[in-house]
Design a protein around this motif. Structure first.
Motif, PDB file in Angstrom:
ATOM      1  N   ALA A  18      36.845  64.980  25.156  1.00 40.96           N
ATOM      2  CA  ALA A  18      36.969  64.446  26.505  1.00 40.96           C
ATOM      3  C   ALA A  18      38.384  64.153  26.811  1.00 40.96           C
ATOM      4  CB  ALA A  18      36.075  63.379  26.406  1.00 40.96           C
ATOM      5  N   ARG A  19      38.680  64.865  27.907  1.00 42.63           N
ATOM      6  CA  ARG A  19      40.190  64.635  28.410  1.00 42.63           C
ATOM      7  C   ARG A  19      40.324  63.937  29.673  1.00 42.63           C
ATOM      8  NH1 ARG A  19      43.923  65.739  24.550  1.00 42.63           N
ATOM      9  NH2 ARG A  19      43.066  67.345  22.866  1.00 42.63           N
ATOM     10  N   CYS A  20      41.290  63.377  30.009  1.00 44.35           N
ATOM     11  CA  CYS A  20      41.861  62.683  31.193  1.00 44.35           C
ATOM     12  C   CYS A  20      42.015  63.696  32.487  1.00 44.35           C
ATOM     13  CB  CYS A  20      42.716  61.814  31.070  1.00 44.35           C
ATOM     14  SG  CYS A  20      43.330  61.107  32.603  1.00 44.35           S
ATOM     15  N   ARG A  21      41.268  63.629  33.548  1.00 37.53           N
ATOM     16  CA  ARG A  21      41.558  64.768  34.485  1.00 37.53           C
ATOM     17  C   ARG A  21      42.873  64.509  35.151  1.00 37.53           C
ATOM     18  NH1 ARG A  21      36.912  62.380  39.190  1.00 37.53           N
ATOM     19  NH2 ARG A  21      37.276  60.107  38.694  1.00 37.53           N
ATOM     20  N   ARG A  22      43.297  63.320  35.023  1.00 33.14           N
ATOM     21  CA  ARG A  22      44.636  63.093  35.800  1.00 33.14           C
ATOM     22  C   ARG A  22      45.869  63.781  34.705  1.00 33.14           C
ATOM     23  NH1 ARG A  22      41.323  59.280  36.200  1.00 33.14           N
ATOM     24  NH2 ARG A  22      40.982  58.054  38.175  1.00 33.14           N
ATOM     25  N   CYS A  23      45.989  63.460  33.355  1.00 33.79           N
ATOM     26  CA  CYS A  23      46.995  63.964  32.646  1.00 33.79           C
ATOM     27  C   CYS A  23      46.598  64.827  31.482  1.00 33.79           C
ATOM     28  CB  CYS A  23      48.008  62.838  32.332  1.00 33.79           C
ATOM     29  SG  CYS A  23      47.153  61.856  30.953  1.00 33.79           S
ATOM     30  N   SER A  24      45.482  64.990  31.288  1.00 33.25           N
ATOM     31  CA  SER A  24      44.788  65.846  30.269  1.00 33.25           C
ATOM     32  C   SER A  24      44.815  64.906  28.923  1.00 33.25           C
ATOM     33  CB  SER A  24      45.364  67.072  30.107  1.00 33.25           C
ATOM     34  OG  SER A  24      45.184  68.013  31.508  1.00 33.25           O
ATOM     35  N   GLY A  25      45.293  63.774  28.777  1.00 36.78           N
ATOM     36  CA  GLY A  25      45.206  62.884  27.731  1.00 36.78           C
ATOM     37  C   GLY A  25      43.918  62.668  27.144  1.00 36.78           C
ATOM     38  N   PRO A  26      43.839  62.290  25.854  1.00 38.00           N
ATOM     39  CA  PRO A  26      42.460  62.027  25.098  1.00 38.00           C
ATOM     40  C   PRO A  26      41.873  60.549  25.719  1.00 38.00           C
ATOM     41  CG  PRO A  26      44.104  61.505  23.667  1.00 38.00           C
ATOM     42  CD  PRO A  26      44.917  61.832  24.858  1.00 38.00           C
ATOM     43  N   LEU A  27      40.360  60.619  25.992  1.00 37.67           N
ATOM     44  CA  LEU A  27      39.807  59.631  26.253  1.00 37.67           C
ATOM     45  C   LEU A  27      39.256  58.800  25.134  1.00 37.67           C
ATOM     46  CD1 LEU A  27      37.578  60.845  29.410  1.00 37.67           C
ATOM     47  CD2 LEU A  27      39.967  59.765  29.450  1.00 37.67           C
ATOM     48  N   ALA A  28      39.103  57.599  25.230  1.00 39.01           N
ATOM     49  CA  ALA A  28      38.653  56.555  24.053  1.00 39.01           C
ATOM     50  C   ALA A  28      38.212  55.350  24.853  1.00 39.01           C
ATOM     51  CB  ALA A  28      39.752  56.486  23.157  1.00 39.01           C
ATOM     52  N   LEU A  29      37.259  54.828  24.005  1.00 37.83           N
ATOM     53  CA  LEU A  29      36.932  53.576  24.280  1.00 37.83           C
ATOM     54  C   LEU A  29      37.810  52.270  24.293  1.00 37.83           C
ATOM     55  CD1 LEU A  29      33.115  53.411  23.194  1.00 37.83           C
ATOM     56  CD2 LEU A  29      33.856  53.948  25.592  1.00 37.83           C
ATOM     57  N   CYS A  67      42.142  56.644  29.303  1.00 37.10           N
ATOM     58  CA  CYS A  67      42.998  57.558  28.895  1.00 37.10           C
ATOM     59  C   CYS A  67      43.847  56.872  27.817  1.00 37.10           C
ATOM     60  CB  CYS A  67      43.767  58.268  29.867  1.00 37.10           C
ATOM     61  SG  CYS A  67      44.894  59.631  29.326  1.00 37.10           S
ATOM     62  N   ARG A  68      44.281  57.290  26.752  1.00 40.97           N
ATOM     63  CA  ARG A  68      45.007  56.934  25.898  1.00 40.97           C
ATOM     64  C   ARG A  68      46.440  57.199  25.914  1.00 40.97           C
ATOM     65  NH1 ARG A  68      43.659  57.652  19.807  1.00 40.97           N
ATOM     66  NH2 ARG A  68      44.829  55.638  19.652  1.00 40.97           N
ATOM     67  N   TRP A  69      46.925  57.866  27.073  1.00 38.72           N
ATOM     68  CA  TRP A  69      48.155  58.350  27.604  1.00 38.72           C
ATOM     69  C   TRP A  69      48.533  57.664  28.622  1.00 38.72           C
ATOM     70  CZ3 TRP A  69      49.191  64.243  26.856  1.00 38.72           C
ATOM     71  CH2 TRP A  69      48.983  64.657  25.505  1.00 38.72           C
ATOM     72  N   CYS A  70      47.945  57.887  29.803  1.00 35.05           N
ATOM     73  CA  CYS A  70      48.124  57.042  31.037  1.00 35.05           C
ATOM     74  C   CYS A  70      47.437  55.908  31.144  1.00 35.05           C
ATOM     75  CB  CYS A  70      48.150  58.081  32.078  1.00 35.05           C
ATOM     76  SG  CYS A  70      46.327  58.517  32.462  1.00 35.05           S
ATOM     77  N   GLY A  71      46.400  55.462  30.649  1.00 32.61           N
ATOM     78  CA  GLY A  71      45.795  54.358  30.741  1.00 32.61           C
ATOM     79  C   GLY A  71      44.963  54.171  31.797  1.00 32.61           C
ATOM     80  N   ALA A  72      44.725  55.379  32.377  1.00 34.46           N
ATOM     81  CA  ALA A  72      43.534  55.426  33.723  1.00 34.46           C
ATOM     82  C   ALA A  72      42.194  55.457  33.316  1.00 34.46           C
ATOM     83  CB  ALA A  72      43.875  56.714  34.626  1.00 34.46           C
ATOM     84  N   ALA A  73      41.038  54.652  33.971  1.00 28.35           N
ATOM     85  CA  ALA A  73      39.867  54.245  33.450  1.00 28.35           C
ATOM     86  C   ALA A  73      39.317  55.697  34.070  1.00 28.35           C
ATOM     87  CB  ALA A  73      39.157  53.062  34.096  1.00 28.35           C
ATOM     88  N   GLU A  74      38.161  56.076  33.421  1.00 29.91           N
ATOM     89  CA  GLU A  74      37.425  57.288  33.744  1.00 29.91           C
ATOM     90  C   GLU A  74      36.007  57.097  33.600  1.00 29.91           C
ATOM     91  OE1 GLU A  74      36.893  60.318  35.221  1.00 29.91           O
ATOM     92  OE2 GLU A  74      38.708  60.855  34.197  1.00 29.91           O
ATOM     93  N   ALA A  75      35.626  56.521  34.817  1.00 28.06           N
ATOM     94  CA  ALA A  75      34.209  55.938  34.873  1.00 28.06           C
ATOM     95  C   ALA A  75      33.258  57.213  35.306  1.00 28.06           C
ATOM     96  CB  ALA A  75      34.174  54.928  36.049  1.00 28.06           C
ATOM     97  N   GLY A  76      33.700  58.220  35.857  1.00 28.79           N
ATOM     98  CA  GLY A  76      32.824  59.166  36.339  1.00 28.79           C
ATOM     99  C   GLY A  76      33.448  60.662  35.778  1.00 28.79           C
ATOM    100  N   PHE A  77      33.200  60.536  34.352  1.00 25.65           N
ATOM    101  CA  PHE A  77      33.564  61.603  33.590  1.00 25.65           C
ATOM    102  C   PHE A  77      32.561  62.953  33.817  1.00 25.65           C
ATOM    103  CE2 PHE A  77      32.458  64.311  29.879  1.00 25.65           C
ATOM    104  CZ  PHE A  77      33.879  64.747  29.435  1.00 25.65           C
TER     105      PHE A  77
END
Length: 668
Positions: free
Chosen positions: A399-410, A423-433
């Motif tokens: 699972a990757r962030c749609r903003r910066c393609s970083g890895p998603l994590a809980l 996102c573990r890179w940019c910190g943006a929440a991803e509620a609608g994966f």
């Protein structure tokens, strides 16, 4: 030049010729990363040669340093202090290594003295005073037959004989006696009177390559350099190289800086191994150090391994290096048969639990056949402790962030308390994966890690010994007798006649890692293990427990690491990942990271991601990480900006430390 601290004693007289020494002082502060001028007392006029170690008084304290050069006049207008003493007249810092260290420091936003600590071992007076080692005679050119299996192998050896700066990426065939091939390449340049530097990841590879070089060059023609030699022996061998008695050096990471005179070949084996990345400032990578050295010295460069990294693929794509690969008919003749669970639908009908079982029937069958033939079986088990990650609940793609393609994590506590992924890179929440591959909106929490399987295998195969090789005890070699050898990645023992089979367990434990290089690293580890197995013509089998539809598994089944590296490079270029771009990480307390970012003068192309909170243990202070990425064309500007920002902080004596790393292997 800046004014050094200290005092000047009036009774001393400066040297009559070139009385000023420009010295790199051993002070690890970025704003002092420049030479300082000192006067050379007349009594040290002969001993204070460029490259020697000295002691000087700096800011009221005695510190070590290296003389970079002697000049007639100083650009400093004030009074100069005298250097206190010459620690040793031995010129340990050669001009080539000085130039290389400066280039490495500039590439990684570090300081010259930090690189020199990696390049030059500590002095040992007894070793320095010992009888010099006699120079080894040039060897005879070796038999080039071993390289003849590769269409471009002969041309590469011809370039080495002709002292041409050839750059090559070598894809070793499975079962290849790669230490012998490296030794033959080194002997080619040594026969022409030039030097060679061969760098390998660990002591087991070092022992094999050194033994191969001894067979070709003789005991006196090669030295092995490693940190575990002890200070006296290591410095003694290093001096033999510096004094020109030995032309060929084999070693681990720090050997990339070995002071070989007139290098004709620099080579790195298995450049994807994380042991090649130094964990000390400024965190250089062996491959990049050797690239800089080859470019500056005109030496040939060889990046070699069973697998291929995206960085090596970029060298080939840009034309900076040519590839050396075996013909497909050669590959088919020596490669083992590779089977993945899920590759054959009828296989699943025979074993309904094949996808979920730890050792499905096909793996048991391969192991039984090899043991019955009197051969050992290798069982590769992933290490414990991988970072939990999120994957698509439908197709299991990371699972990757749609903003910066970083890895998603809980977030912390996300396993028990419903929280959106972040996102573990940019910190943006991803509620609608939504998965870009299959469209699924479900996320799957992947808990990775491997249980030790030695006891299970012992019960499954009674009467056969089970040996383990891992962190506690790493075996270098095992005999060609029926046994089960359970090893973690990178700890697989060598078998001279080859394993009868290899079982690569828990593929998801490596593929589901929250890491940019997860697929590349999994393939590298699988190929390294599979290359130890006999060819299919001799009954060699490899079974990998992973979905055969995955590109990385397909690359293993077809034994095509070149295709996988090119595919990986294309994907990283599209997403803006290294090596298509250069990325820096900035770690520190939230206040320190924010202040550091505010003080940066970045190129216009730079993009800042984050900062995000890092996981901490116990009561440690909260820490954050920011990522800065820029196109490769602006990589030098990024390094300069980072160095200047660190220098400004050290000049202000900021109490909170900030760690800066360029092109780290692990981003988060």
């Amino acid at each position: 030049m800046g004014k050094p601290g200290g005092y000047r004693r009036g009774e001393q007289q400066p040297a009559a010729i070139e009385p000023v020494a420009r010295i790199c002082v051993d002070v690890p502060l970025a704003h002092l990363d420049r030479p300082f001028d000192y006067l050379v007392p007349d009594k040290y006029a002969e001993d204070a040669v460029p490259g020697c170690r000295v002691r000087v008084r700096f800011a009221g304290q005695l510190v070590d340093g290296y003389i970079l050069e002697r000049v007639a006049e100083s650009g400093h207008q004030g009074k100069l202090a005298y250097l206190e003493r010459v620690t040793s007249p031995e010129p340990v810092l050669s001009p080539e290594i000085l130039s290389l260290a400066r280039a490495v420091a500039d590439r990684y936003a570090g300081t010259l003295i930090d690189v020199l600590r990696l390049a030059i071992p500590p002095r040992h007076a007894r070793a320095e005073a010992a009888e010099p080692r006699a120079a080894a005679p040039p060897p005879e050119p070796p038999d080039p037959a071993g390289w003849a299996r590769y269409p471009r192998g002969g041309a590469f050896l011809e370039a080495l004989r002709g002292a041409r700066p050839a750059h090559a990426v070598w894809q070793a065939l499975p079962g290849e006696d790669w230490p012998a091939r490296l030794a033959e390449a080194a002997a080619q340049v040594a026969a022409a009177g030039r030097g060679a530097v061969l760098v390998v990841p660990d002591h087991r590879d070092l022992a094999r390559v050194h033994a191969a070089c001894v067979r070709v060059l003789g005991e006196a023609g090669v030295v092995a350099l490693a940190a575990d030699l002890g200070p006296s022996e290591r410095y003694k061998r290093w001096l033999a190289v510096r004094r020109g008695a030995v032309k060929v050096v084999v070693g681990t990471r720090a050997a990339a800086f070995a002071p070989v005179a007139d290098p004709g070949l620099v080579a790195v084996w298995d450049d994807g191994d994380d042991l090649h990345a130094d964990q000390r400032m400024p965190y250089p990578h062996t491959r990049d150090v050797l690239m800089l050295r080859a470019h500056a010295s005109g030496a040939a460069l060889l990046v070699a391994g069973f697998a291929r990294t995206a960085e090596a693929a970029l060298l080939v794509r840009t034309g900076w290096a040519h590839e050396i690969v075996g013909a497909r008919e050669q590959l088919r003749a020596v490669a083992p048969r590779v089977t993945s669970i899920g590759e054959d639908d009828r296989q699943e009908e025979r074993d309904a639990a094949a996808r979920a079982a730890r050792l499905p029937s096909v793996a048991f069958a391969a192991a039984r056949e090899a043991l019955a033939a009197g051969l050992p079986v290798l069982v590769q088990v992933p290490r414990r402790g991988y970072v939990p990650a999120l994957a698509c609940g439908g197709c299991r793609a990371p699972a990757r962030c749609r903003r910066c393609s970083g890895p998603l994590a809980l977030p912390a506590g996300g396993e028990d308390v419903p929280r959106p992924a972040a996102c573990r890179w940019c910190g943006a929440a991803e509620a609608g994966f939504s998965c870009p591959a299959c469209g699924s909106r479900r996320l799957r929490f992947v808990v990775v890690g491997a249980k030790r399987t030695a006891e299970e295998l012992g019960r499954a195969f009674p009467g056969f010994p089970v040996r383990t090789s891992g962190a506690d005890e790493v075996l270098s070699e095992v005999p060609a007798k029926p046994a089960l050898v359970v090893a973690t990645p990178g700890a697989e023992p060598f078998v001279p006649q080859g394993y009868g089979a290899a079982l690569l367990l828990d593929g998801w434990a490596m593929l589901a890692r929250s890491d940019l290089r997860a697929g590349e690293e999994a393939l590298r580890r699988w190929l390294t293990a599979a290359a130890l197995v006999r060819g299919a013509a001799e009954g060699g089998r490899v079974v990998v427990i992973a979905d055969s539809s995955l590109p990385v598994v397909q690359a293993l089944v077809r034994w095509d690491p070149v295709w996988h590296a090119e595919t990986e490079l294309d994907a990283r270029t599209e997403l803006g990942f290294p090596p298509a771009v250069r990325i820096a990480t900035v770690d520190g307390t939230p206040a320190a990271v924010n202040e550091f970012l505010d003080g940066l003068t970045l190129p216009p192309s730079a993009q800042i991601l984050g900062p995000v909170t890092l996981e901490t243990r116990g009561q440690e202070e909260e820490r954050e990480r920011a990522l800065i990425r820029t196109p490769r064309t602006d990589g030098r500007a990024l390094a300069t900006a980072l160095h200047d920002a660190v220098a400004a902080r050290t000049a202000r004596k900021e109490p909170d430390l900030v760690r800066v790393r360029l092109d780290p292997l692990e981003l988060l």
